[in-house]
Design a protein around this motif. Structure first.
Motif, PDB file in Angstrom:
ATOM      1  N   ASP A 195     -42.248 -80.061  10.623  1.00  0.00           N
ATOM      2  CA  ASP A 195     -42.320 -79.809   9.176  1.00  0.00           C
ATOM      3  C   ASP A 195     -41.619 -81.160   8.687  1.00  0.00           C
ATOM      4  O   ASP A 195     -41.218 -81.156   7.265  1.00  0.00           O
ATOM      5  CB  ASP A 195     -41.467 -78.763   8.779  1.00  0.00           C
ATOM      6  CG  ASP A 195     -42.408 -77.447   9.285  1.00  0.00           C
ATOM      7  OD1 ASP A 195     -43.524 -77.621   9.435  1.00  0.00           O
ATOM      8  OD2 ASP A 195     -41.513 -76.589   9.482  1.00  0.00           O
ATOM      9  N   TYR A 196     -41.179 -82.252   9.294  1.00  0.00           N
ATOM     10  CA  TYR A 196     -40.528 -83.380   8.679  1.00  0.00           C
ATOM     11  C   TYR A 196     -41.306 -84.312   7.617  1.00  0.00           C
ATOM     12  O   TYR A 196     -40.644 -84.542   6.626  1.00  0.00           O
ATOM     13  CB  TYR A 196     -40.213 -84.526   9.934  1.00  0.00           C
ATOM     14  CG  TYR A 196     -39.073 -84.033  11.012  1.00  0.00           C
ATOM     15  CD1 TYR A 196     -38.666 -82.698  10.727  1.00  0.00           C
ATOM     16  CD2 TYR A 196     -39.018 -84.814  11.893  1.00  0.00           C
ATOM     17  CE1 TYR A 196     -37.561 -82.340  11.693  1.00  0.00           C
ATOM     18  CE2 TYR A 196     -37.988 -84.343  12.855  1.00  0.00           C
ATOM     19  CZ  TYR A 196     -37.197 -83.162  12.615  1.00  0.00           C
ATOM     20  OH  TYR A 196     -36.316 -82.825  13.747  1.00  0.00           O
ATOM     21  N   ARG A 197     -42.479 -84.226   7.823  1.00  0.00           N
ATOM     22  CA  ARG A 197     -43.430 -84.826   7.083  1.00  0.00           C
ATOM     23  C   ARG A 197     -44.017 -84.272   5.831  1.00  0.00           C
ATOM     24  O   ARG A 197     -44.603 -83.348   6.192  1.00  0.00           O
ATOM     25  CB  ARG A 197     -44.400 -85.929   7.459  1.00  0.00           C
ATOM     26  CG  ARG A 197     -43.825 -86.900   8.391  1.00  0.00           C
ATOM     27  CD  ARG A 197     -44.812 -87.926   8.999  1.00  0.00           C
ATOM     28  NE  ARG A 197     -44.182 -88.967   9.893  1.00  0.00           N
ATOM     29  CZ  ARG A 197     -43.729 -90.252   9.361  1.00  0.00           C
ATOM     30  NH1 ARG A 197     -44.139 -90.183   7.953  1.00  0.00           N
ATOM     31  NH2 ARG A 197     -43.337 -91.163   9.978  1.00  0.00           N
ATOM     32  N   ASN A 198     -43.831 -84.446   4.509  1.00  0.00           N
ATOM     33  CA  ASN A 198     -44.337 -83.886   3.668  1.00  0.00           C
ATOM     34  C   ASN A 198     -44.846 -84.934   2.287  1.00  0.00           C
ATOM     35  O   ASN A 198     -43.765 -85.933   2.105  1.00  0.00           O
ATOM     36  CB  ASN A 198     -43.886 -82.620   2.933  1.00  0.00           C
ATOM     37  CG  ASN A 198     -42.480 -82.786   2.647  1.00  0.00           C
ATOM     38  OD1 ASN A 198     -42.027 -83.658   1.597  1.00  0.00           O
ATOM     39  ND2 ASN A 198     -41.497 -82.113   3.551  1.00  0.00           N
ATOM     40  N   SER A 199     -45.792 -84.802   1.575  1.00  0.00           N
ATOM     41  CA  SER A 199     -45.833 -85.880   0.368  1.00  0.00           C
ATOM     42  C   SER A 199     -45.560 -85.150  -0.892  1.00  0.00           C
ATOM     43  O   SER A 199     -45.217 -86.049  -1.758  1.00  0.00           O
ATOM     44  CB  SER A 199     -47.534 -85.914   0.079  1.00  0.00           C
ATOM     45  OG  SER A 199     -48.089 -84.480  -0.040  1.00  0.00           O
TER      46      SER A 199
END
Length: 321
Positions: free
Chosen positions: A164-168
């Motif tokens: 879940d580290y990457r999100n916009s």
């Protein structure tokens, strides 16, 4: 560096004696790194709190404006690496893992994840119900890559999954454990503070500053117990775990100590071995391990009082007790 290893019965008295030393005693020396905002847009009143390290660098966060400072472990000065902004206006706990920098945002209720190579923000998170009082204080990365985050104003431990580290756009932090009704009390003031994961991926160790106790959370079933330290209150802030040795940064009268505790194999009890202080300490908050030493942040939070003037902001580099 000269060390003062304090017999437990004398710790309080020593704090009173050494507390009379001027904050100038903690100024930049051969035993400290200087945090230098000179010539930048960073707030000069740094009042640092968190510290993290990788193989070459150390990182320090400013509670005044969220600026992240970076310095070489082989050098002497840390300078702005990521300037603070309206979103990241406070930086408290820091961790580095696999080329990423994780930042706990204190009263903002946010957590930020940066790619250290590009300095780009790759993910951000915010507590549920961000309008209520919150203080996202510290974080740790467990063996499976999960990130666990403490909240000093809420009886809550948050988790960010390794996928879940990457999100916009900012995501809501998932609640891993609500401590309401458990042995971990919610008292006035700062409660949950430092957190560290055991290398085997089985447990988390938590410090409660208000309760002056340490707690263990078993990750498999979220069981919470108090770590038995007979007749030994420990007002813990930051934590460093080296094998079975737990080092707790304990703030007392702006002086502070490194408390050394030997834990049992199940992290259910411990034996306090020493409380050690150093001349360069000035209201220390937390620590990180690097190259056989501990890097300890000197917050100078006591100099935030009206009329007080802080000295140069520093990080102590000390031998491990």
């Amino acid at each position: 560096m000269r060390r003062i290893v304090v017999p437990l019965a004398l710790a309080a008295a020593l704090a009173l004696v050494l507390g009379l030393v001027s904050p100038a005693a903690a100024s930049h020396s051969s035993d400290t790194y200087l945090i230098d905002p000179t010539g930048t847009a960073a707030d000069p009143a740094v009042f640092p709190e968190g510290v993290a390290t990788d193989r070459q660098h150390f990182y320090v966060g400013s509670t005044a404006d969220g600026t992240i400072y970076r310095g070489r472990l082989a050098g002497k000065v840390a300078r702005p690496f990521l300037l603070g902004n309206a979103d990241r206006s406070m930086a408290v706990g820091l961790k580095v893992d696999r080329g990423r920098l994780f930042v706990a945002g204190g009263m903002t209720g946010k957590v930020f994840i940066y790619d250290l190579k590009s300095k780009s923000l790759v993910g951000s998170f915010v507590v549920p119900n961000p309008g209520a009082p919150t203080f996202v204080n510290d974080l740790t990365v467990a063996a499976d890559g999960s990130v666990y985050v403490t909240d000093s104003f809420r009886p809550t431990l948050y988790r960010i999954g390794p996928g879940d580290y990457r999100n916009s756009s900012p995501q809501t932090l998932a609640v891993f454990r609500d401590f309401t009704g458990t042995v971990l009390p919610q008292l006035p003031g700062f409660n949950l503070n430092g957190v560290v994961a055991t290398p085997d991926g089985k447990f988390l160790i938590l410090a409660s500053s208000a309760a002056e106790k340490l707690y263990r959370v078993r990750l498999r079933d979220k069981q919470v117990i108090e770590i038995a330290l007979p007749h030994t209150p420990v007002a813990g802030d930051g934590l460093v775990l080296l094998g079975r040795r737990l080092y707790v940064v304990e703030r007392q009268d702006e002086l502070g100590f490194l408390v050394k505790i030997r834990l049992d194999s199940q992290v259910s009890s411990g034996r306090l071995l020493s409380r050690t202080t150093y001349p360069s300490f000035d209201d220390p908050t937390t620590a990180a391990f690097a190259r056989g030493r501990l890097l300890v942040v000197n917050s100078q939070f006591g100099a935030q009082a009206p009329g007080a003037t802080p000295g140069p902001f520093t990080v102590s580099r000390v031998r491990i007790p």
